[in-house]
Design a protein around this motif. Structure first.
Motif, PDB file in Angstrom:
ATOM      1  N   MET A 295      24.327  34.962  50.824  1.00  0.00           N
ATOM      2  CA  MET A 295      24.242  36.143  49.990  1.00  0.00           C
ATOM      3  C   MET A 295      24.446  35.752  48.533  1.00  0.00           C
ATOM      4  O   MET A 295      25.282  34.939  48.206  1.00  0.00           O
ATOM      5  N   VAL A 296      23.700  36.384  47.660  1.00  0.00           N
ATOM      6  CA  VAL A 296      23.774  36.089  46.231  1.00  0.00           C
ATOM      7  C   VAL A 296      24.670  37.120  45.555  1.00  0.00           C
ATOM      8  O   VAL A 296      24.609  38.307  45.852  1.00  0.00           O
ATOM      9  N   ASP A 297      25.531  36.653  44.659  1.00  0.00           N
ATOM     10  CA  ASP A 297      26.407  37.567  43.917  1.00  0.00           C
ATOM     11  C   ASP A 297      25.568  38.524  43.079  1.00  0.00           C
ATOM     12  O   ASP A 297      24.481  38.210  42.656  1.00  0.00           O
ATOM     13  N   ARG A 298      26.100  39.696  42.844  1.00  0.00           N
ATOM     14  CA  ARG A 298      25.413  40.662  41.984  1.00  0.00           C
ATOM     15  C   ARG A 298      25.235  40.101  40.595  1.00  0.00           C
ATOM     16  O   ARG A 298      24.178  40.165  40.034  1.00  0.00           O
ATOM     17  N   LEU A 299      26.303  39.612  40.019  1.00  0.00           N
ATOM     18  CA  LEU A 299      26.227  39.009  38.700  1.00  0.00           C
ATOM     19  C   LEU A 299      26.532  37.526  38.831  1.00  0.00           C
ATOM     20  O   LEU A 299      27.519  37.151  39.449  1.00  0.00           O
ATOM     21  N   ALA A 300      25.670  36.716  38.270  1.00  0.00           N
ATOM     22  CA  ALA A 300      25.883  35.275  38.292  1.00  0.00           C
ATOM     23  C   ALA A 300      25.281  34.703  37.015  1.00  0.00           C
ATOM     24  O   ALA A 300      24.282  35.204  36.512  1.00  0.00           O
ATOM     25  N   GLY A 301      25.918  33.683  36.485  1.00  0.00           N
ATOM     26  CA  GLY A 301      25.418  33.066  35.265  1.00  0.00           C
ATOM     27  C   GLY A 301      25.755  33.885  34.034  1.00  0.00           C
ATOM     28  O   GLY A 301      26.645  34.731  34.051  1.00  0.00           O
ATOM     29  N   TRP A 302      25.039  33.639  32.965  1.00  0.00           N
ATOM     30  CA  TRP A 302      25.300  34.317  31.698  1.00  0.00           C
ATOM     31  C   TRP A 302      24.660  35.689  31.684  1.00  0.00           C
ATOM     32  O   TRP A 302      23.490  35.841  31.988  1.00  0.00           O
ATOM     33  N   GLN A 303      25.448  36.683  31.315  1.00  0.00           N
ATOM     34  CA  GLN A 303      24.992  38.066  31.176  1.00  0.00           C
ATOM     35  C   GLN A 303      25.389  38.554  29.792  1.00  0.00           C
ATOM     36  O   GLN A 303      26.524  38.362  29.372  1.00  0.00           O
ATOM     37  N   GLU A 304      24.456  39.186  29.090  1.00  0.00           N
ATOM     38  CA  GLU A 304      24.793  39.771  27.792  1.00  0.00           C
ATOM     39  C   GLU A 304      25.137  41.231  28.028  1.00  0.00           C
ATOM     40  O   GLU A 304      24.310  42.016  28.481  1.00  0.00           O
ATOM     41  N   ARG A 305      26.402  41.570  27.779  1.00  0.00           N
ATOM     42  CA  ARG A 305      26.895  42.926  28.019  1.00  0.00           C
ATOM     43  C   ARG A 305      27.878  43.314  26.929  1.00  0.00           C
ATOM     44  O   ARG A 305      28.715  42.516  26.537  1.00  0.00           O
ATOM     45  N   PHE A 306      27.747  44.548  26.458  1.00  0.00           N
ATOM     46  CA  PHE A 306      28.697  45.103  25.489  1.00  0.00           C
ATOM     47  C   PHE A 306      28.822  44.258  24.221  1.00  0.00           C
ATOM     48  O   PHE A 306      29.904  44.134  23.650  1.00  0.00           O
ATOM     49  N   GLY A 307      27.733  43.625  23.789  1.00  0.00           N
ATOM     50  CA  GLY A 307      27.768  42.829  22.562  1.00  0.00           C
ATOM     51  C   GLY A 307      28.433  41.477  22.703  1.00  0.00           C
ATOM     52  O   GLY A 307      28.783  40.850  21.715  1.00  0.00           O
ATOM     53  N   ARG A 308      28.624  41.038  23.922  1.00  0.00           N
ATOM     54  CA  ARG A 308      29.239  39.722  24.153  1.00  0.00           C
ATOM     55  C   ARG A 308      28.517  39.053  25.318  1.00  0.00           C
ATOM     56  O   ARG A 308      27.745  39.669  26.031  1.00  0.00           O
ATOM     57  N   TRP A 309      28.771  37.764  25.481  1.00  0.00           N
ATOM     58  CA  TRP A 309      28.195  37.006  26.592  1.00  0.00           C
ATOM     59  C   TRP A 309      29.282  36.752  27.624  1.00  0.00           C
ATOM     60  O   TRP A 309      30.385  36.352  27.269  1.00  0.00           O
ATOM     61  N   GLU A 310      28.968  36.976  28.904  1.00  0.00           N
ATOM     62  CA  GLU A 310      29.931  36.766  29.994  1.00  0.00           C
ATOM     63  C   GLU A 310      29.325  35.797  31.006  1.00  0.00           C
ATOM     64  O   GLU A 310      28.173  35.955  31.394  1.00  0.00           O
ATOM     65  N   LEU A 311      30.100  34.813  31.425  1.00  0.00           N
ATOM     66  CA  LEU A 311      29.685  33.880  32.470  1.00  0.00           C
ATOM     67  C   LEU A 311      30.306  34.359  33.771  1.00  0.00           C
ATOM     68  O   LEU A 311      31.530  34.391  33.911  1.00  0.00           O
ATOM     69  N   TRP A 312      29.457  34.747  34.705  1.00  0.00           N
ATOM     70  CA  TRP A 312      29.917  35.300  35.978  1.00  0.00           C
ATOM     71  C   TRP A 312      29.804  34.272  37.095  1.00  0.00           C
ATOM     72  O   TRP A 312      28.829  33.537  37.178  1.00  0.00           O
ATOM     73  N   TRP A 313      30.823  34.264  37.949  1.00  0.00           N
ATOM     74  CA  TRP A 313      30.845  33.397  39.129  1.00  0.00           C
ATOM     75  C   TRP A 313      31.672  34.109  40.186  1.00  0.00           C
ATOM     76  O   TRP A 313      32.815  34.486  39.931  1.00  0.00           O
ATOM     77  N   GLY A 314      31.117  34.318  41.362  1.00  0.00           N
ATOM     78  CA  GLY A 314      31.862  34.945  42.450  1.00  0.00           C
ATOM     79  C   GLY A 314      32.326  36.354  42.115  1.00  0.00           C
ATOM     80  O   GLY A 314      33.456  36.710  42.395  1.00  0.00           O
ATOM     81  N   ASN A 315      31.446  37.145  41.494  1.00  0.00           N
ATOM     82  CA  ASN A 315      31.765  38.522  41.091  1.00  0.00           C
ATOM     83  C   ASN A 315      32.942  38.622  40.132  1.00  0.00           C
ATOM     84  O   ASN A 315      33.681  39.596  40.136  1.00  0.00           O
ATOM     85  N   LYS A 316      33.136  37.585  39.323  1.00  0.00           N
ATOM     86  CA  LYS A 316      34.217  37.576  38.347  1.00  0.00           C
ATOM     87  C   LYS A 316      33.710  36.939  37.056  1.00  0.00           C
ATOM     88  O   LYS A 316      33.028  35.918  37.090  1.00  0.00           O
ATOM     89  N   ALA A 317      34.027  37.555  35.931  1.00  0.00           N
ATOM     90  CA  ALA A 317      33.678  36.959  34.641  1.00  0.00           C
ATOM     91  C   ALA A 317      34.682  35.844  34.364  1.00  0.00           C
ATOM     92  O   ALA A 317      35.851  36.107  34.127  1.00  0.00           O
ATOM     93  N   VAL A 318      34.226  34.597  34.438  1.00  0.00           N
ATOM     94  CA  VAL A 318      35.125  33.459  34.251  1.00  0.00           C
ATOM     95  C   VAL A 318      35.177  32.993  32.799  1.00  0.00           C
ATOM     96  O   VAL A 318      36.056  32.222  32.429  1.00  0.00           O
ATOM     97  N   ALA A 319      34.235  33.462  31.973  1.00  0.00           N
ATOM     98  CA  ALA A 319      34.238  33.127  30.549  1.00  0.00           C
ATOM     99  C   ALA A 319      33.583  34.268  29.781  1.00  0.00           C
ATOM    100  O   ALA A 319      32.612  34.852  30.241  1.00  0.00           O
TER     101      ALA A 319
END
Length: 98
Positions: free
Chosen positions: A1-25
């Motif tokens: 199964m693939v996570d909903r969010l994975a990798g870099w996502q641009e949200r709310f004017g910032r960049w988030e690195l997602w891994w395992g349904n958690k923003a790790v950066a």
């Protein structure tokens, strides 16, 4: 199964690195062109905040830092490749809409 969010996502004017349904950066671009980087891979008390010269440098640092913590014992280059591979898989196979 693939996570909903994975990798870099641009949200709310910032960049988030997602891994395992958690923003790790999270990279916060600043008005002077620099970026503030918040890293929190694995444990909540292991949060680290740094400043980078720009967003690209912050993202590269975040990928390496997170790869070192998420894939212990794996060379950094291979860990970063795994992070990016997972992100590409998530983009190619989006979850079905309900």
């Amino acid at each position: 199964m693939v996570d909903r969010l994975a990798g870099w996502q641009e949200r709310f004017g910032r960049w988030e690195l997602w891994w395992g349904n958690k923003a790790v950066a999270i990279v916060h671009p600043l008005s002077d062109g620099t970026a503030r980087l918040t890293l929190n891979a694995l444990k909540l008390w292991q949060v680290k905040e740094v400043t980078a010269a720009n967003v690209d440098q912050a993202k590269m640092y975040a990928e390496r830092w997170c790869a070192a913590r998420l894939f212990e014992g794996v060379p950094i280059k291979e860990g970063v490749a795994r992070l990016k591979e997972r992100a590409h898989a998530a983009e190619a196979n989006p979850p079905p809409e309900s």
